[in-house]
Design a protein around this motif. Structure first.
Motif, PDB file in Angstrom:
ATOM      1  N   PRO A 137       0.845  -1.191   0.000  1.00 43.96           N
ATOM      2  CA  PRO A 137       0.000   0.000   0.000  1.00 43.96           C
ATOM      3  C   PRO A 137       0.886   1.249   0.000  1.00 43.96           C
ATOM      4  O   PRO A 137       2.009   1.228   0.512  1.00 43.96           O
ATOM      5  N   VAL A 138       0.360   2.316  -0.588  1.00 42.32           N
ATOM      6  CA  VAL A 138       1.080   3.586  -0.654  1.00 42.32           C
ATOM      7  C   VAL A 138       0.170   4.655  -0.079  1.00 42.32           C
ATOM      8  O   VAL A 138      -0.991   4.777  -0.498  1.00 42.32           O
ATOM      9  N   ALA A 139       0.672   5.420   0.860  1.00 42.43           N
ATOM     10  CA  ALA A 139      -0.104   6.525   1.421  1.00 42.43           C
ATOM     11  C   ALA A 139      -0.403   7.535   0.319  1.00 42.43           C
ATOM     12  O   ALA A 139       0.418   7.762  -0.572  1.00 42.43           O
ATOM     13  N   ALA A 140      -1.573   8.127   0.369  1.00 42.12           N
ATOM     14  CA  ALA A 140      -1.998   9.071  -0.670  1.00 42.12           C
ATOM     15  C   ALA A 140      -1.447  10.469  -0.386  1.00 42.12           C
ATOM     16  O   ALA A 140      -2.186  11.438  -0.214  1.00 42.12           O
ATOM     17  N   GLU A 141      -0.130  10.555  -0.327  1.00 40.77           N
ATOM     18  CA  GLU A 141       0.547  11.836  -0.108  1.00 40.77           C
ATOM     19  C   GLU A 141       1.894  11.806  -0.818  1.00 40.77           C
ATOM     20  O   GLU A 141       2.511  10.739  -0.968  1.00 40.77           O
ATOM     21  N   LEU A 142       2.362  12.967  -1.243  1.00 37.41           N
ATOM     22  CA  LEU A 142       3.595  13.028  -2.020  1.00 37.41           C
ATOM     23  C   LEU A 142       4.807  12.509  -1.253  1.00 37.41           C
ATOM     24  O   LEU A 142       5.746  11.986  -1.855  1.00 37.41           O
ATOM     25  N   LEU A 199      13.415   1.413 -14.546  1.00 35.56           N
ATOM     26  CA  LEU A 199      12.185   0.906 -13.927  1.00 35.56           C
ATOM     27  C   LEU A 199      11.809   1.722 -12.695  1.00 35.56           C
ATOM     28  O   LEU A 199      10.642   2.071 -12.510  1.00 35.56           O
ATOM     29  N   VAL A 200      12.784   2.043 -11.885  1.00 39.29           N
ATOM     30  CA  VAL A 200      12.503   2.822 -10.675  1.00 39.29           C
ATOM     31  C   VAL A 200      12.017   4.228 -11.044  1.00 39.29           C
ATOM     32  O   VAL A 200      11.102   4.766 -10.407  1.00 39.29           O
ATOM     33  N   LEU A 201      12.582   4.824 -12.081  1.00 37.43           N
ATOM     34  CA  LEU A 201      12.091   6.120 -12.560  1.00 37.43           C
ATOM     35  C   LEU A 201      10.624   6.020 -12.966  1.00 37.43           C
ATOM     36  O   LEU A 201       9.798   6.857 -12.573  1.00 37.43           O
ATOM     37  N   LEU A 202      10.278   4.994 -13.718  1.00 38.16           N
ATOM     38  CA  LEU A 202       8.896   4.842 -14.170  1.00 38.16           C
ATOM     39  C   LEU A 202       7.953   4.523 -13.020  1.00 38.16           C
ATOM     40  O   LEU A 202       6.816   5.004 -12.997  1.00 38.16           O
ATOM     41  N   VAL A 203       8.408   3.739 -12.050  1.00 38.14           N
ATOM     42  CA  VAL A 203       7.615   3.508 -10.837  1.00 38.14           C
ATOM     43  C   VAL A 203       7.325   4.839 -10.163  1.00 38.14           C
ATOM     44  O   VAL A 203       6.188   5.128  -9.767  1.00 38.14           O
ATOM     45  N   SER A 204       8.338   5.656 -10.039  1.00 40.32           N
ATOM     46  CA  SER A 204       8.183   6.963  -9.406  1.00 40.32           C
ATOM     47  C   SER A 204       7.138   7.816 -10.120  1.00 40.32           C
ATOM     48  O   SER A 204       6.321   8.488  -9.482  1.00 40.32           O
ATOM     49  N   GLU A 205       7.138   7.769 -11.444  1.00 40.09           N
ATOM     50  CA  GLU A 205       6.161   8.559 -12.204  1.00 40.09           C
ATOM     51  C   GLU A 205       4.738   8.065 -11.959  1.00 40.09           C
ATOM     52  O   GLU A 205       3.826   8.873 -11.746  1.00 40.09           O
ATOM     53  N   LEU A 206       4.521   6.745 -11.976  1.00 44.51           N
ATOM     54  CA  LEU A 206       3.166   6.220 -11.738  1.00 44.51           C
ATOM     55  C   LEU A 206       2.695   6.528 -10.331  1.00 44.51           C
ATOM     56  O   LEU A 206       1.548   6.932 -10.118  1.00 44.51           O
ATOM     57  N   VAL A 207       3.559   6.324  -9.349  1.00 40.75           N
ATOM     58  CA  VAL A 207       3.167   6.569  -7.956  1.00 40.75           C
ATOM     59  C   VAL A 207       2.897   8.059  -7.737  1.00 40.75           C
ATOM     60  O   VAL A 207       1.920   8.424  -7.091  1.00 40.75           O
ATOM     61  N   THR A 208       3.741   8.905  -8.284  1.00 40.36           N
ATOM     62  CA  THR A 208       3.530  10.353  -8.141  1.00 40.36           C
ATOM     63  C   THR A 208       2.185  10.763  -8.724  1.00 40.36           C
ATOM     64  O   THR A 208       1.434  11.522  -8.094  1.00 40.36           O
ATOM     65  N   VAL A 213      -2.195   1.342  -4.341  1.00 37.43           N
ATOM     66  CA  VAL A 213      -1.401   0.127  -4.141  1.00 37.43           C
ATOM     67  C   VAL A 213      -0.417  -0.002  -5.294  1.00 37.43           C
ATOM     68  O   VAL A 213      -0.787   0.172  -6.462  1.00 37.43           O
ATOM     69  N   LEU A 214       0.835  -0.288  -4.963  1.00 36.68           N
ATOM     70  CA  LEU A 214       1.896  -0.509  -5.947  1.00 36.68           C
ATOM     71  C   LEU A 214       2.151  -2.001  -6.047  1.00 36.68           C
ATOM     72  O   LEU A 214       2.328  -2.674  -5.025  1.00 36.68           O
ATOM     73  N   ARG A 215       2.174  -2.511  -7.285  1.00 37.44           N
ATOM     74  CA  ARG A 215       2.446  -3.932  -7.526  1.00 37.44           C
ATOM     75  C   ARG A 215       3.583  -4.064  -8.534  1.00 37.44           C
ATOM     76  O   ARG A 215       3.628  -3.307  -9.507  1.00 37.44           O
TER      77      ARG A 215
END
Length: 136
Positions: free
Chosen positions: A6-11, A38-47, A58-60
């Motif tokens: 799970p990812v908190a809904a905050e920056l 991959l980590v850069l792209l993860v960061s973009e989706l999560v942001t 949620v990050l998978r």
């Protein structure tokens, strides 16, 4: 290897999500030359999810012998839009990075508390067009 968190809904949750993804991808044996992208792209989706969507987020990650797939689910109905901002714009490039660097990306509907998943895949044998010129 499949994992989710799970990812908190905050920056402020973006950096911990990025670290979590790096650890899982490293454990899965992702090669170093792909890991940073991959980590850069993860960061973009999560942001995008924490900045523009509704919880739950949620990050998978899912790594197999052919590709790495990353999904971020959230509770908002709006889907990301590919933009081409001018060079002077301060933002709006996240989906453009995903579009140019991933082998494929898109959105899919989800059931339950999450409304949609935004995902990308990077095939292990694929060199993104924007990076191919640097591979020589």
């Amino acid at each position: 290897m499949r994992a989710e968190t799970p990812v908190a809904a905050e920056l402020s949750a973006v950096a911990p999500a990025r670290r979590w993804a790096r650890e899982r991808l490293t454990e899965a044996g992702v090669e170093q030359d792909r890991l940073d992208m991959l980590v850069l792209l993860v960061s973009e989706l999560v942001t995008n999810a924490v900045a523009h969507a509704d919880p739950p987020v949620v990050l998978r990650v899912d790594v197999d012998h052919e590709r790495t797939r990353v999904e971020v689910t959230d509770g908002a109905r709006e889907v990301p839009v590919l933009k081409h901002p001018p060079p002077t714009a301060l933002g709006g490039r996240g989906v453009m990075f995903v579009d140019r660097l991933a082998s494929a990306w898109g959105t899919t509907p989800e059931e339950g508390a999450a409304v949609k998943a935004v995902w990308f895949e990077l095939r292990h044998d694929d060199v993104p067009a924007d990076l191919a010129r640097f591979a020589r």
